[in-house]
Design an enzyme around this catalytic site. Structure first.
Site, short mmCIF file in Angstrom:
data_model
loop_
_atom_site.label_atom_id
_atom_site.label_comp_id
_atom_site.label_asym_id
_atom_site.label_seq_id
_atom_site.Cartn_x
_atom_site.Cartn_y
_atom_site.Cartn_z
N ARG A 166 13.26 34.34 9.75
CA ARG A 166 14.61 34.10 10.26
C ARG A 166 14.84 32.61 10.52
O ARG A 166 13.88 31.87 10.71
CB ARG A 166 14.86 34.91 11.54
CG ARG A 166 13.83 34.71 12.62
CD ARG A 166 13.76 35.95 13.51
NE ARG A 166 12.88 35.79 14.64
CZ ARG A 166 11.57 36.04 14.60
NH1 ARG A 166 11.01 36.42 13.47
NH2 ARG A 166 10.84 35.90 15.69
N ARG A 224 11.68 28.19 12.33
CA ARG A 224 10.51 28.20 13.20
C ARG A 224 9.69 29.48 13.00
O ARG A 224 8.48 29.46 13.08
CB ARG A 224 11.00 28.08 14.66
CG ARG A 224 9.97 28.38 15.73
CD ARG A 224 8.91 27.28 15.79
NE ARG A 224 7.78 27.65 16.60
CZ ARG A 224 6.78 28.45 16.25
NH1 ARG A 224 6.78 29.02 15.04
NH2 ARG A 224 5.78 28.72 17.05
N TYR A 225 10.36 30.60 12.78
CA TYR A 225 9.70 31.90 12.64
C TYR A 225 9.74 32.31 11.16
O TYR A 225 10.62 31.88 10.42
CB TYR A 225 10.42 32.95 13.49
CG TYR A 225 10.41 32.64 14.97
CD1 TYR A 225 9.30 32.90 15.76
CD2 TYR A 225 11.52 32.06 15.58
CE1 TYR A 225 9.30 32.61 17.12
CE2 TYR A 225 11.53 31.78 16.94
CZ TYR A 225 10.41 32.05 17.71
OH TYR A 225 10.41 31.77 19.04
N CYS A 240 26.82 23.44 29.78
CA CYS A 240 25.88 23.93 30.80
C CYS A 240 24.93 22.79 31.12
O CYS A 240 24.33 22.20 30.21
CB CYS A 240 25.08 25.10 30.26
SG CYS A 240 26.10 26.36 29.46
N LYS A 282 8.93 31.82 21.52
CA LYS A 282 9.10 32.60 22.75
C LYS A 282 7.83 33.39 23.06
O LYS A 282 7.31 34.10 22.21
CB LYS A 282 10.26 33.59 22.58
CG LYS A 282 11.60 32.91 22.47
CD LYS A 282 12.69 33.95 22.29
CE LYS A 282 13.98 33.26 21.93
NZ LYS A 282 13.93 32.61 20.59
N ARG A 295 19.76 22.16 24.27
CA ARG A 295 20.13 21.36 23.09
C ARG A 295 21.03 20.19 23.50
O ARG A 295 21.84 19.72 22.70
CB ARG A 295 20.84 22.28 22.09
CG ARG A 295 20.13 22.34 20.77
CD ARG A 295 20.66 23.45 19.89
NE ARG A 295 19.71 24.52 19.84
CZ ARG A 295 20.03 25.82 19.80
NH1 ARG A 295 21.28 26.20 19.80
NH2 ARG A 295 19.08 26.72 19.78
N CYS A 337 30.98 22.83 22.47
CA CYS A 337 31.05 24.07 23.24
C CYS A 337 32.35 24.07 24.04
O CYS A 337 32.94 23.01 24.25
CB CYS A 337 29.89 24.17 24.21
SG CYS A 337 28.29 24.13 23.39
N ASP A 392 14.03 25.86 30.11
CA ASP A 392 13.24 24.92 29.30
C ASP A 392 13.05 23.59 30.02
O ASP A 392 13.84 23.23 30.90
CB ASP A 392 13.94 24.68 27.95
CG ASP A 392 13.89 25.91 27.07
OD1 ASP A 392 12.91 26.66 27.16
OD2 ASP A 392 14.86 26.12 26.30
N ASP A 413 9.87 29.76 26.47
CA ASP A 413 9.82 29.11 25.16
C ASP A 413 8.72 28.07 25.25
O ASP A 413 8.86 27.08 26.00
CB ASP A 413 11.19 28.48 24.83
CG ASP A 413 11.70 28.95 23.49
OD1 ASP A 413 10.89 28.94 22.54
OD2 ASP A 413 12.88 29.32 23.40
N CYS A 467 21.42 22.67 29.44
CA CYS A 467 21.40 23.02 28.01
C CYS A 467 20.16 22.49 27.30
O CYS A 467 19.88 21.29 27.32
CB CYS A 467 22.64 22.48 27.32
SG CYS A 467 22.62 22.83 25.55
#
Ligand code: SF4
Length: 412
Positions: free
Chosen positions: A141, A137-138, A154, A362, A159, A150, A318, A355, A157
């Site tokens: 990186r 995306r950037y 959460c 971000k 994702r 996981c 998000d 985001d 989440c």
């Protein structure tokens, strides 16, 4: 006799006492598992094997489970699986329906309500994915998704479309293809391993992956994003730390949201990582009734510093489908930031970000400290609301004047 710190009328304790209580380190204890041998309890694989994963188990371990939670748990495995390690489960206050730990990991029926502005991929990761499991995306990186599993899940989440594979996303990262893409793109200097949780990989598998990334000449910097230190501190073994320290510079971003998550077990695990020379940062998600309170947030951030962790980001939650009941307003987030900057150690103050929905990346958001700005001056206010002027420098001034012609001194 009345306890020294309790309020006279028996109601809420005074604010100062509450703040100090939030900052106290204690053990999660053994709770229901008091008969389990130490060797098992402290074994991360035992913890994973004994996770709470069904509505019936929740009912057994948490008799105060509400109908809303029971129904949520029944439906969870069609959206984002239910899983809680016994260690983390012990942090739940069974007497409190709004316990901040409970709200993070126990599903609610409200997760099935989707608002029209919510999305399954709010950060637009899939549309920035040149090969499966890699998000570019950037410019310099990449995000390298290692697994869809996981230690616990959460409920907010970002994702959740892929994590736990409850929706049939069928996530199959192919490390060879992900690594080949990175090797072919010399502009990539920073790789963030995430998922799912990379620390769920065995030491050998993780070492192999880190070695392959380190062998790429243009990779300067490796990062791991993990919630394992708070969900499963038993995983942070001396062997894991000894392996990770071979790959410096390697940073680790943990994820914790409430001061109660920072137990003595977590503090010790983070100490082992810090002793291995791994710089530690924390990412917090701003969540309704969990940490949308300035005292709770400040206690959490100060406690992180005591665990040798630099608070890195506070994320506005998000727009993930079914998370409205956990989202709090940006207005609240800004009010919390206002009560941090200047009021506590600068190291304790993270960057508050949104985001940008759909993949904008971000965007930092901050209370307004610059009141006006023109060619001559900047008018600013400080954390106490006092106003100051700062004279603006001219950007046109050359860095240095051209050297004068040096006259030769006359010899006498
Ligand atoms: S640990 Fe991270 S990836 Fe896993 S469920 Fe929580 S937020 Fe999602």
């Amino acid at each position: 006799m009345q306890a020294e710190n309790s309020s006279k009328d028996g109601g809420e304790p005074p604010a100062g006492n509450r703040f100090q209580a939030l900052k106290k380190f204690s053990s999660a204890g053994r709770g229901y598992w008091h008969d389990v041998a130490d060797a098992d309890w402290n074994d991360w694989r035992w913890q994973l094997k004994h996770r709470i994963t069904t509505a019936e188990q929740l009912q057994k371990f948490l008799p105060t489970l509400t109908p809303e939670e029971y129904a949520g748990a029944k439906l969870a495995n069609h959206k984002l699986a239910l899983a809680i390690t016994p260690y983390f489960f012990n942090l739940i206050d069974p007497a409190d329906e709004n316990c901040p730990i409970r709200l993070q990991v126990i599903p609610k029926l409200a997760e099935t309500h989707t608002a029209s502005w919510e999305m399954s991929d709010p950060c637009g990761e899939d549309s920035h994915s040149p090969v499966p499991g890699l998000v570019h995306r950037y410019p310099d990186r990449v995000l390298f998704l290692v697994t869809d599993r996981c230690a616990a899940y959460c409920r907010y989440c970002t994702r959740s479309r892929l994590v736990s594979n409850a929706t049939g996303y069928d996530f199959h990262p192919e490390f060879d293809k992900q690594i080949a893409y990175i090797a072919a793109h010399p502009e990539i200097r920073d790789v963030l391993l995430s998922g799912g949780d990379p620390l769920l990989l065995s030491d050998d598998k993780l070492e192999n992956l880190l070695s392959r990334l380190r062998a790429i000449p243009h990779i300067e910097f490796l990062r791991i994003g993990s919630r394992i230190p708070t969900f499963l501190p038993q995983r942070i073994t001396p062997e894991l730390c000894a392996m990770l320290k071979k790959f410096h510079p390697l940073f680790l971003s943990i994820h914790s949201n409430h001061p109660r998550e920072l137990t003595t077990e977590v503090r010790d695990a983070l100490g082992r990582l810090a002793d291995a020379g791994i710089p530690l940062g924390n990412q917090t998600v701003l969540l309704k009734h969990v940490n949308d309170d300035a005292d709770v947030m400040k206690a959490h951030l100060q406690k992180l510093l005591m665990c040798r962790v630099k608070p890195y980001y506070i994320y506005q939650c998000d727009l993930i489908s079914g998370s409205a009941h956990l989202r709090t307003s940006v207005r609240t987030g800004l009010a919390i930031m206002e009560k941090l900057r200047g009021h506590t150690t600068g190291y304790a103050v993270p960057t508050y970000v949104i985001d940008a929905p759909g993949g904008g990346g971000k965007v930092p958001v901050s209370p307004e400290y610059v009141l006006s700005h023109n060619a001559d001056r900047v008018v600013i206010r400080n954390f106490e609301g006092k106003i100051f002027e700062y004279p603006e420098a001219s950007d046109g001034t050359p860095l240095s004047k051209p050297p004068k012609k040096i006259e030769e001194p006359e010899l006498v």
